[in-house]
Write a protein that holds these residues in place. Structure first.
Motif, mmCIF file in Angstrom:
data_model
loop_
_atom_site.group_PDB
_atom_site.id
_atom_site.type_symbol
_atom_site.label_atom_id
_atom_site.label_comp_id
_atom_site.label_asym_id
_atom_site.label_seq_id
_atom_site.Cartn_x
_atom_site.Cartn_y
_atom_site.Cartn_z
ATOM 1 N N SER A 171 19.611 -48.748 6.821
ATOM 2 C CA SER A 171 19.396 -48.698 8.266
ATOM 3 C C SER A 171 20.689 -48.438 9.034
ATOM 4 O O SER A 171 20.676 -48.377 10.255
ATOM 5 N N GLY A 172 21.805 -48.304 8.314
ATOM 6 C CA GLY A 172 23.035 -47.908 8.987
ATOM 7 C C GLY A 172 23.854 -49.068 9.526
ATOM 8 O O GLY A 172 24.847 -48.860 10.213
ATOM 9 N N ARG A 173 23.444 -50.290 9.229
ATOM 10 C CA ARG A 173 24.219 -51.416 9.729
ATOM 11 C C ARG A 173 25.577 -51.475 9.036
ATOM 12 O O ARG A 173 26.576 -51.830 9.631
ATOM 13 N N PRO A 180 23.156 -46.644 13.283
ATOM 14 C CA PRO A 180 21.781 -47.143 13.314
ATOM 15 C C PRO A 180 20.911 -46.384 14.314
ATOM 16 O O PRO A 180 19.772 -46.032 14.002
ATOM 17 N N ALA A 181 21.481 -46.117 15.500
ATOM 18 C CA ALA A 181 20.680 -45.462 16.529
ATOM 19 C C ALA A 181 20.220 -44.083 16.073
ATOM 20 O O ALA A 181 19.075 -43.694 16.293
ATOM 21 N N ARG A 197 13.562 -50.536 11.452
ATOM 22 C CA ARG A 197 13.534 -51.707 10.578
ATOM 23 C C ARG A 197 13.277 -52.992 11.359
ATOM 24 O O ARG A 197 13.467 -53.053 12.569
ATOM 25 N N SER A 198 12.880 -54.003 10.624
ATOM 26 C CA SER A 198 12.840 -55.351 11.183
ATOM 27 C C SER A 198 13.842 -56.195 10.417
ATOM 28 O O SER A 198 14.369 -55.770 9.398
ATOM 29 N N PHE A 199 14.111 -57.388 10.926
ATOM 30 C CA PHE A 199 15.163 -58.210 10.326
ATOM 31 C C PHE A 199 14.596 -59.495 9.736
ATOM 32 O O PHE A 199 13.589 -60.025 10.200
ATOM 33 N N LYS A 210 19.187 -57.380 -1.778
ATOM 34 C CA LYS A 210 18.074 -56.734 -1.070
ATOM 35 C C LYS A 210 18.420 -56.475 0.397
ATOM 36 O O LYS A 210 18.214 -55.373 0.900
ATOM 37 N N VAL A 269 17.365 -44.454 13.608
ATOM 38 C CA VAL A 269 16.107 -44.800 14.274
ATOM 39 C C VAL A 269 15.522 -43.564 14.950
ATOM 40 O O VAL A 269 14.326 -43.288 14.851
ATOM 41 N N ARG A 270 16.390 -42.812 15.611
ATOM 42 C CA ARG A 270 15.886 -41.607 16.287
ATOM 43 C C ARG A 270 15.293 -40.630 15.284
ATOM 44 O O ARG A 270 14.375 -39.891 15.591
ATOM 45 N N ASN A 315 15.407 -61.105 15.189
ATOM 46 C CA ASN A 315 16.442 -60.390 15.922
ATOM 47 C C ASN A 315 15.780 -59.699 17.105
ATOM 48 O O ASN A 315 15.542 -58.500 17.096
ATOM 49 N N ALA A 328 10.046 -53.125 15.646
ATOM 50 C CA ALA A 328 10.255 -52.086 14.641
ATOM 51 C C ALA A 328 9.185 -51.006 14.758
ATOM 52 O O ALA A 328 9.472 -49.813 14.682
#
Lengths: 410, 319, 427, 252, 242
Positions: free
Chosen positions: D51-53, D73-74, D83-85, D43, D77-78, D89, D161
């Protein structure tokens, strides 16, 4: 926060060091920390020995001499900062010995300082840095150089090599930076002129005081078939390359400018380069020199074994200063400078010397000596049991070069 | 370049590379285990040389070869136990700064005790002979001895890590320290030992290099940065990487000296013999640059390039 | 529901006030200093401290504000100095009347430009890779500098005469105090700019990168750009500091961009304290003064630097500023009075151990390095002898007693504080 | 209407180990979609991919029709996906207010501004006040984030987030580690602050999931084995088996 | 399947009293009390995030805790993990921290306590799980998930613990392997080694456990025999089921 900042500044500033007011102050501005500090240490001993002797005889026109020390951390910029401190501490003479770069900085600083503060001028003594520019293009009315410069020594070396016709293949080994490059050029010009038959079989300019293993260079020298190496290297560079040469069993002869300096004798003795390393130096530091022997005996007894002859400039400076002060009958800067110009004295080697009025360069004879395993009881260096044996004395007139200084006089 | 020069350069490269490896092996061991980039590593090397000097002039070189590294190792262990471990909570930055300050203090302490002059640390008489002669140049036995010791250390380390239980614990602690401690192994003790052994290796390098290079207070600062280059280029934490990188740096630095080439010569090939005056002093500087002068720059170029394009280094697994 | 906007405005106003006070204080101090300390040596000391303070402030943009350990910040100090020196030389040569006081602008802009390039190279990641790459870049620049003597001079450096550009702003730039004014104004400008920066969105993001670079990415920002900006700004201000140093001593050498300069600024900033805006200034003053004065008094001054640094790293990561701030908070807190006897005890024990340590170190230097100066030495006013067991014992016993006494005292302090906290909680 | 988020045959392997083994999933606009599954099902890895991590080995991640697989990730988001962790975080040494300021800067167009004081930005101040209020952290505004209680930190995590202004949110176990009563409060908070946004969240507390989720997807061993309404999922035997082992009926 | 008689379980081998634990500043365990008897298999059930793994780590000394942990009456709270391991507690983490670059045999060697063989020799282990013998000299990283799980259990076992704590051994395993793990655990217990098992698969837990605890929100919310849990559907619905 600010209050505390300020408070700490105030507290520390008010704790300034009190200095005796009634002495004639000579400030040593040299690296007292870092790798070059070992040289400074030696020079300080020599200078203090000369000054103690003078003080014991009544000082300078009755005034005791006090030596102040300032750590320039081997940086020209720091030299300028420390020079200001020295002047504020009341120093009349600022002396620097280690590294031409620092000497240039000091001379320039004093030039500007004296111009900006005509009422309170000071004098610079150069005790050991040998860049010809100090009494050449950068010469100053306020500065005096008490060692032979690289060009003069090269002229002496050229004159010696003129007699060594057995040497025809020579390798040049110098460090980056002004000292190395000017000496290298002088060697090519002067030795080249004296011995047009010499072939330059190698010409290395290596990084200054950064190399830890000189074996590759030694291999190159070996491969080049050189019979002799001429090097202006000093300090760790010189010690390391001589060690590497000894290890590799390189049988070329070394003609050096600074092998009297700290560490080099130890390295040479360790490497077993018996009679292979020659020094072109200000005077005859050799075991045959009786006059020097007496001086050294007294010095070594007082300071614990190290030799004074490695740094003749500082003794010369004090001797010249004493004579000049006596002649002037005053310890004022103007009078001292006037009397120092042309002052004649004897060096620690017992040779005649004078300061040339045109450029304030010391003029004296020089010697070529080689480093050998000396008999017990003879003058040795750094407790190695090895010492200098003179092979040639080059008279002053041979190494006196035309003046290139265009001095601005007040 | 003649065949002699090439032969000699190869031999010298290997020798110099091996000396670097002796130093880098301890550093990389410590880094891989503890993530600490030990700025004081070269200082331990220097302390090793001084200890070696002191011990060898009392009881001889070969006892010193054993005793000095042990003493340095103990010193390292103490440093880990009472210094490094306490700053661990401030993260790697705190540890790095600690070792940075330590390097500073060690250099001062060495000067305080032994002074600033080089020490008269000599090659032992038993090894002070010419091992073989090649193209008329003698090869000192001591250098050969250096080579043997370096190779032996590499082999012993590799063997220790690969074949012994201690090696297994060390290797496992590298990736899974928590798990290893839960299996009943005292991981902090392992860390302390690793730091001690790493320091001892530096000390050993010091005893061996002391007589060859000059034993003096600046010997740490002279070698420090190049060690980081080796460890980074080899791949942080990779012993094999450090081995290869040490050789690489050895070759670069040795051959840069051996190659007699100036920028001017390159231009000479295309018929330009004088720098165009129009470009002034800067160009004439470049004109006079020789390969030997560029030599010291190359390792740092390599370091920067490596960090930018392959941060895990030659052999590293982790970035 | 009304949003408490007034809160912000109030906070704003008090913030404005808390900004104005220090600004005024700084200004007054800067104006007063040369009048209080007229001697030339004092002025040149102030000049040195001023440039170092700017330098340390610039470094703190990286270390304190963005959490980046640069091992090569000295590069930009040196480069700024060279740019400024060459600028002066060129202007003199071309006979352009450029005001000397504005030369640091050129050094700053030049360093900023070079810092942008360096920042682009170094900013990919933070932490250890950043430290290593800055070390590499610095060594690269320093090693390459020796290849270009026409730019960097040889070991003697490049020198100039600051008076050659003539007078401007009513200053001839001959006397050191003229340079003091230039440095003071630039200090005010740089400190003001950096303080302002720390209050802007970019400054906020730099803090965010320090705290948690990854999260910054997940808020839409590029951590690399933030690092790069910090690197370039720090480089620019370091360039100003380097230029001022060049104007002050009128000579710039490759030493200025070497490892020792980078080390120095790290020591100053860290010892001063990275988490307070003026901490680095405090560090620059203390270390600067130690460097200038302690070096005259004691051969062990570098040793004291190192020990101080290790002390700060191990025990007081907030640096001197942190210690002062904690101390002030403690004195103002209600729990101070009951703690004060123990604190006094700690101060005495600490002072005793420090004094003992100093005695031992000084004796050790005199016995080893400075043996030639004779065994007799005066330390902290005590006449001691490096060959006398009594002298060594004096230092040793002081050190040991101090250290032994510290442990129970610290424990008691902990206990007392715990008791005070519990009593406070009970209320 | 396109889905807010659509995963097409998404795969990720670490060396020889396949963690995500062809995930297909679509999240509708405005939907609250829960992702459940046993530990180790992948998951969090899936969230990291979206999220691109980390970058996927293969497959597509369509966000509002655009493939965002492999983007930074940036950038993601743009584009409007934040997301939250699971492991808090936040910016521990900055105050709550500063944390939120960082989060709203991009949305409000201030980005890397260095010529204006943060305090002078009225829109930032207003937005942060609103967020503080919504998150119930107004009284904690000037406290550093690491001094907050755990639920407050989780609220701030959620706040970061939400503050970015993204209309699609990935929430990774927002209630992880909370007590029962805390969970209740957190749930209400999430419902409140995510009003009108698309939500994909990982959660273990089934009570929470059944209360809030419009649809649920079950991820087991790197694959989605079922998607449906809470009732459908509850009745799905495959899901029960994945969770409680084989043949629950037999044991019961 | 025989369920051991409760009366055989005498004074508890492990007793945990009012254990509290924190991760940084977040409070994870709110006072947990439990016991494990000699030779007993005790399961710890609950949803993810309930604090079960943290409890095991706390007992192992890997987390900051308050409260008491006793093994055979000896207080272990606050000790470092390797001391606790020496005292006789073995731990098999959920993440299956095998050392992937070492061989199977090397992994097992790392589990052995220095000096002296105990209850389990290398041969015992290979007998217990023959696949490990055939793959003794392969890198552990290439083993299948089930084999890796076996290896982690065996690695801890070879260190001769009195109590072995196992975190979700059946996680992500094929059904066949799940059963094998269950059998393995019973054989271990048969040799007198106590087991504290964290399990999500209710079936396995009910099948092999002597007693069960259910955790929720950092607290024990149920304690009893498997039968008691079967008789308490409300507990299962509230704390365990989907």
């Amino acid at each position: 926060m600010y209050k505390t900042c300020v408070a700490s500044v105030l507290a520390l500033m008010s704790a300034g060091v009190a200095m005796a007011e009634d002495t004639f102050k000579i400030a040593m501005i040299d690296p007292f920390s870092g790798p070059a500090a070992v040289v400074t240490e030696r020079i300080e001993h020599v200078l203090r020995f000369a000054v103690d002797d003078l003080n014991a005889r009544g000082g300078l026109n009755g005034q005791q001499i006090e030596i102040l020390t300032f750590d320039n951390q081997m940086s020209p910029a720091e030299t300028a900062i420390q020079a200001q401190k020295a002047i504020d501490a009341g120093a009349t003479i600022l002396q620097t010995s280690v590294s031409s770069g620092n000497t240039f900085a000091l001379v320039e600083f004093v030039q500007k300082y004296n111009r900006r503060n005509p009422d309170h001028q000071v004098i610079v003594f150069d005790g050991a840095s040998h860049d010809p520019a100090i009494t050449g293009e950068k010469c100053s009315y306020f500065s005096f150089s008490w060692v032979l410069n690289a060009q003069m020594k090269t002229a002496g070396l050229a004159s010696y090599l003129a007699s060594r016709t057995d040497i025809t293949k020579v390798y040049l080994m110098n460090a980056e930076g002004s000292s190395g490059t000017t000496t290298r050029q002088a060697v090519i010009d002067m030795v080249g002129a004296a011995r047009p038959d010499i072939e330059w079989v190698g010409d290395d300019v290596h990084p200054l005081q950064k190399i830890t293993d000189f074996t590759p260079y030694i291999a190159k020298i070996e491969a080049s078939g050189a019979q002799a190496v001429i090097t202006s290297d000093w300090g760790a560079d010189l010690a390391l390359e001589l060690k590497a040469a000894g290890e590799a069993g390189l049988d070329a002869e070394w003609f050096t400018y600074f092998s009297t300096g700290p560490g080099a004798p130890t390295a040479m003795a360790q490497s077993g380069l018996n009679g292979l390393v020659y020094s072109a130096f200000d005077g005859d530091a050799g075991i045959q020199n009786e006059e020097l022997h007496a001086y050294e005996a007294a010095y070594r007894a007082a300071t614990g074994g190290l030799s004074a002859s490695a740094f003749p400039g500082d003794t010369s400076a004090i001797r010249a200063l004493e004579l000049a002060a006596n002649a002037a009958g005053s310890n004022e800067v103007d009078a001292l400078i006037a009397a120092l110009e042309g002052v004649s004295f004897k060096t620690v080697y017992g040779a005649d010397a004078h300061s040339r009025p045109d450029d304030h360069q010391i003029i004296s004879q020089m010697a070529i000596s080689r480093f050998v395993d000396v008999p017990d009881g003879a003058l040795d260096e750094e407790g190695t049991g090895w010492g200098w044996e003179n092979v040639a004395i080059i008279p002053a007139d041979v190494i006196t070069l035309p003046n290139t200084c265009e001095m601005e006089r007040p | 370049m003649g065949i002699e020069v090439v032969t000699f350069s190869v031999v010298n490269s290997i020798l110099y590379g091996m000396l670097l490896f002796l130093l880098a092996s301890g550093l990389t061991l410590i880094f891989s285990m503890m993530g600490v980039l030990n700025f004081a590593h070269a200082s331990f090397f220097m302390v090793g040389a001084y200890f070696g000097f002191e011990i060898s002039r009392r009881v001889g070189f070969f006892p010193a070869l054993v005793l000095a590294p042990v003493a340095v190792g103990l010193l390292g262990a103490l440093v880990e136990r009472f210094g490094l471990r306490r700053v661990h909570k401030f993260g790697h930055l705190g540890e790095l700064l600690f070792t940075f300050g330590l390097a500073f203090v060690i250099e001062e302490a060495v000067q305080m005790i032994w002074g600033r002059s080089p020490q008269d640390f000599q090659v032992p008489a038993a090894l002070n002979f010419t091992a073989f002669t090649l193209f008329g140049t003698g090869y000192p036995a001591f250098r050969l001895f250096m080579l043997v010791v370096a190779v032996a250390v590499f082999a012993a380390l590799a063997l220790l890590l690969a074949r012994t239980r201690i090696g297994l614990i060390v290797k496992a602690s590298l990736t899974h320290p928590e798990m290893v401690s839960m299996l009943g192994h005292d991981v902090p003790l392992v860390f302390m030992s690793v730091f001690g052994v790493g320091s001892a290796l530096a000390g050993l390098a010091g005893v061996i290099a002391g007589p060859v290079l000059v034993t003096q207070p600046s010997m740490a600062a002279a070698l420090g940065p190049i060690l980081f280059v080796i460890v980074v280029v080899g791949g942080l934490g990779s012993l094999a990487g450090a081995f290869v990188a040490s050789l690489l740096i050895g070759f670069i630095q040795t051959f840069a000296v051996a190659i007699n080439l100036k920028v001017a010569d390159v231009f000479g090939l295309i018929g330009v013999t004088q720098p165009p005056a129009a470009f002034g002093a800067l160009l004439s500087d470049i004109w006079n640059v020789s390969v030997a002068q560029v030599g010291p720059v190359i390792p740092y170029l390599l370091l920067v390039a490596m960090l930018m394009f392959r941060p895990m280094g030659l052999f590293g697994k982790r970035a | 529901m009304t949003f408490p906007m007034t809160d912000t405005k109030l906070a704003d106003r008090s913030a404005a006030l808390s900004v104005a006070m220090p600004v005024l204080t700084v200004a007054v101090v800067l104006i007063l200093l040369p009048n209080l300390f007229g001697s030339n040596a004092m002025i040149s000391t102030l000049n040195y401290l001023g440039t170092m303070a700017i330098f340390a402030l610039s470094y703190n943009v990286l270390l304190g504000q963005t959490g980046l350990l640069s091992l090569g910040h000295g590069t930009f100090f040196g480069l700024g100095g060279f740019i400024a020196t060459h600028a002066v030389l060129r202007f003199v040569e071309a006979d352009i009347a450029f005001p000397l006081a504005l030369i640091p602008l050129i050094g700053g802009v030049g360093s900023f430009a070079l810092g942008s390039v360096g920042g682009w190279l170094a900013s990919g990641r933070g932490g250890m890779p950043f430290a290593m790459i800055t070390l590499g870049l610095a060594e690269l620049v320093a090693a390459a500098a020796t290849l270009f003597p026409s730019i960097y001079g040889s070991e003697e450096g490049v020198s100039m005469d600051r008076m050659d550009l003539g007078s401007s702003f009513g200053l001839s730039y001959g006397p050191n105090v003229d340079i003091y004014w230039v440095i003071a104004v630039w200090f005010a400008i740089c400190a003001g700019l950096l303080f302002f920066l720390s209050r802007t969105p970019l400054g906020l993001l730099q803090n965010a990168v320090r705290d948690n670079a990854e999260r910054v990415e997940f808020l839409g920002f590029s951590a690399r750009r933030v690092r790069m900006s910090a690197y370039a700004i720090a480089a620019g201000i370091a360039g100003v500091a380097g230029s001022l140093a060049a104007l002050n001593v009128e000579i710039t050498t490759v030493h200025a961009l070497g490892a020792s300069t980078s080390t120095l600024v790290l020591l100053m900033t860290y010892i001063g304290g990275t988490r307070h805006f003026f901490g680095p200034v405090l560090g620059a003053i203390v270390i600067g003064l130690m460097k200038i004065w302690l070096s005259d008094i004691s051969p062990a001054w570098m040793m004291y630097f190192g020990l101080m640094f290790i002390f700060v790293v191990m025990v007081a990561p907030g640096g001197l500023a942190g210690i002062l701030a904690n101390g002030r908070a403690l004195v103002r807190s209600a729990g101070f009075a009951p703690q004060s006897p123990i604190l006094a005890g700690i101060a005495i024990a600490g002072g005793l151990s420090v004094a003992g340590l100093i005695i031992v170190i000084e004796l050790a230097y005199r016995a080893g390095l400075d043996a030639a100066k004779g065994a007799e030495i005066s330390v902290l006013g005590l006449p001691l002898n490096a060959e006398s067991g009594l002298s060594w014992a004096t230092g040793g016993v002081m050190l040991i007693i101090g250290v032994i006494a510290l442990r129970p005292l610290l424990d008691r302090l902990d206990g007392k504080r715990h008791a005070i906290a519990q009593a406070g909680g009970a209320k | 209407m396109t889905d807010a988020l659509e995963l097409r045959d998404l795969r990720k392997s670490f060396g020889p180990v396949d963690i995500i083994r062809g995930v297909n999933l679509s999240v509708k606009k405005g939907e609250r979609h829960a992702l459940i599954g046993p530990n180790g099902a992948g998951k969090s890895t899936l969230f990291h991919l979206i999220s691109g991590r980390i970058t996927p080995t293969s497959g597509q991640i369509l966000f509002e029709g655009q493939n965002i697989a492999g983007q930074e990730p940036a950038q993601i988001v743009r584009a409007g996906l934040s997301r939250s962790f699971q492991i808090t975080n936040i910016f521990p040494q900055m105050t709550v207010l500063e944390n939120l300021r960082c989060a709203v800067l991009w949305k409000l167009g201030h980005r890397y501004t260095f010529w204006k004081r943060t305090l002078g930005l009225v829109d930032v101040a207003e937005d942060c006040e609103r967020l503080l209020h919504e998150l119930g952290l107004t009284h904690r505004r000037n406290d550093t984030a690491d001094s907050l209680t755990y639920p407050e930190q989780r609220a701030l995590e959620l706040g970061l987030a939400v503050a970015s202004g993204a209309h699609t949110l990935l929430l990774d176990e927002p209630m992880a580690g909370m007590s029962h009563s805390e969970t209740e409060a957190a749930l209400r908070l999430i419902m409140r602050v995510t009003e009108g946004r698309t939500l994909l969240m990982v959660e273990h507390d089934m009570g929470v999931i059944f209360e809030m989720a419009d649809r649920i997807s079950v991820l087991v061993y790197g694959q989605i084995i079922a998607t449906g309404t809470p009732e459908e999922i509850r009745a799905n035997p495959a899901v029960q088996e994945a969770y409680l082992g084989t043949a629950k009926e037999e044991a019961a | 399947m025989t369920h051991h008689d409760q009366s055989l379980v005498t004074a508890p081998l492990l007793s945990v009293e009012n254990l509290q634990a924190w991760y940084g500043k977040s409070h994870i365990l709110h006072g947990v009390t439990l016991t494990v008897g000699q030779g007993e298999i005790v399961s710890l059930l609950g949803r993810n995030g309930a604090g079960r793994s943290t409890l095991l780590k706390s007992i192992m000394g890997a987390v900051t805790t308050k409260g008491a942990v006793r093994l055979s009456g000896r207080d272990l709270a606050g000790q470092r993990p390797h001391k606790i391991a020496h005292a006789g507690i073995g731990y098999v983490p959920e993440s299956r921290d095998i050392f992937p670059d070492l061989t199977v045999r090397e992994n097992l060697i790392l589990g052995q306590k220095p000096g002296g063989a105990g209850l389990w020799s290398m041969e015992d282990i290979f007998d217990l799980f023959p696949v490990l013998r055939t793959r003794a000299d392969t890198r552990a990283g290439v083993l299948s998930g089930g084999e890796q799980q076996m290896l982690t259990i065996c690695r801890t076992l070879i260190g001769d613990p009195d109590l072995i704590m196992i975190d979700e051994p059946t996680e992500g395993l094929a059904p066949k392997m799940v059963a094998a793990v269950g059998q393995l655990l019973e054989r271990i217990a048969a040799r007198g080694v106590s087991i504290l098992l964290v399990e999500q698969k209710l079936v396995i837990a009910l099948d092999i456990s002597h007693r069960l605890y259910v955790m929720g929100h950092g607290e024990i919310v149920f304690e009893g025999t498997p039968q008691a849990l079967l008789d308490a559907p409300e507990v299962r619905a509230e704390w365990l089921e989907v």
